[in-house]
Design a protein around this motif. Structure first.
Motif, PDB file in Angstrom:
ATOM      1  N   ALA A 103       1.410   6.628  -6.955  1.00  0.00           N
ATOM      2  CA  ALA A 103       0.324   7.546  -7.306  1.00  0.00           C
ATOM      3  C   ALA A 103       0.778   8.994  -7.106  1.00  0.00           C
TER       4      ALA A 103
ATOM      5  N   ILE B 287      -3.568  12.681  -4.675  1.00  0.00           N
ATOM      6  CA  ILE B 287      -2.969  11.354  -4.488  1.00  0.00           C
ATOM      7  C   ILE B 287      -4.071  10.316  -4.284  1.00  0.00           C
ATOM      8  N   GLY B 288      -5.004  10.606  -3.398  1.00  0.00           N
ATOM      9  CA  GLY B 288      -6.112   9.684  -3.151  1.00  0.00           C
ATOM     10  C   GLY B 288      -6.946   9.451  -4.400  1.00  0.00           C
TER      11      GLY B 288
ATOM     12  N   LYS C 295      -6.714   4.312 -10.299  1.00  0.00           N
ATOM     13  CA  LYS C 295      -5.949   3.125 -10.652  1.00  0.00           C
ATOM     14  C   LYS C 295      -6.647   1.846 -10.175  1.00  0.00           C
ATOM     15  N   MET C 296      -7.289   1.902  -9.000  1.00  0.00           N
ATOM     16  CA  MET C 296      -8.008   0.723  -8.509  1.00  0.00           C
ATOM     17  C   MET C 296      -9.210   0.411  -9.394  1.00  0.00           C
TER      18      MET C 296
ATOM     19  N   PHE D 188       2.197   1.727  -3.468  1.00  0.00           N
ATOM     20  CA  PHE D 188       1.106   2.178  -4.326  1.00  0.00           C
ATOM     21  C   PHE D 188       0.871   3.678  -4.137  1.00  0.00           C
ATOM     22  N   LYS D 189       0.886   4.128  -2.883  1.00  0.00           N
ATOM     23  CA  LYS D 189       0.698   5.544  -2.580  1.00  0.00           C
ATOM     24  C   LYS D 189       1.831   6.385  -3.164  1.00  0.00           C
TER      25      LYS D 189
ATOM     26  N   LEU E 130       0.830  -1.202   0.000  1.00  0.00           N
ATOM     27  CA  LEU E 130       0.000   0.000   0.000  1.00  0.00           C
ATOM     28  C   LEU E 130       0.862   1.249   0.000  1.00  0.00           C
TER      29      LEU E 130
ATOM     30  N   GLN F 190      -5.943   9.667  -7.510  1.00  0.00           N
ATOM     31  CA  GLN F 190      -5.167   8.850  -8.443  1.00  0.00           C
ATOM     32  C   GLN F 190      -5.186   7.383  -8.013  1.00  0.00           C
ATOM     33  N   MET F 191      -5.119   7.143  -6.711  1.00  0.00           N
ATOM     34  CA  MET F 191      -5.166   5.767  -6.218  1.00  0.00           C
ATOM     35  C   MET F 191      -6.507   5.121  -6.566  1.00  0.00           C
TER      36      MET F 191
END
Length: 62
Positions: A22, A46-47, A53-54, A18-19, A15, A49-50
Motif C-alpha cells: 500500500a 497508507i492507511g 484495498k480491503m 500488505f502495508k 499484514l 490505501q489499505m
C-alpha cells in the motif's frame, strides 16, 4: 503502552507485506522497523490505501 496487537500472530508477516505494498502504491517509502518519522499525511495515505484495498476485496467477494 502499545495497544496495537496482532490477533492472529501467523498473519503478522502478511499484514506487513500488505502495508508495504500500500505504501509503494501511494509513493511513500517505508523502512523495515521504526517509521515514526512519517508525516501524518503519509501515514494516513497508507492507511487509507489499505482500507480501500480491503473494501475492494470485500466487494469482489460478494
Amino acid at each position: 503502552m502499545s495497544r496495537n496487537r496482532v490477533l492472529v500472530p501467523e498473519a503478522k508477516e502478511g499484514l506487513n507485506q500488505f502495508k508495504m505494498e500500500a505504501a509503494r502504491e501511494v509513493g511513500v517509502t517505508l523502512k523495515d522497523g521504526y517509521n515514526g518519522d512519517l508525516t501524518s499525511r503519509e501515514a494516513g495515505s497508507i492507511g487509507g490505501q489499505m482500507v480501500k484495498k480491503m473494501v475492494e476485496a470485500y466487494e469482489k467477494s460478494l
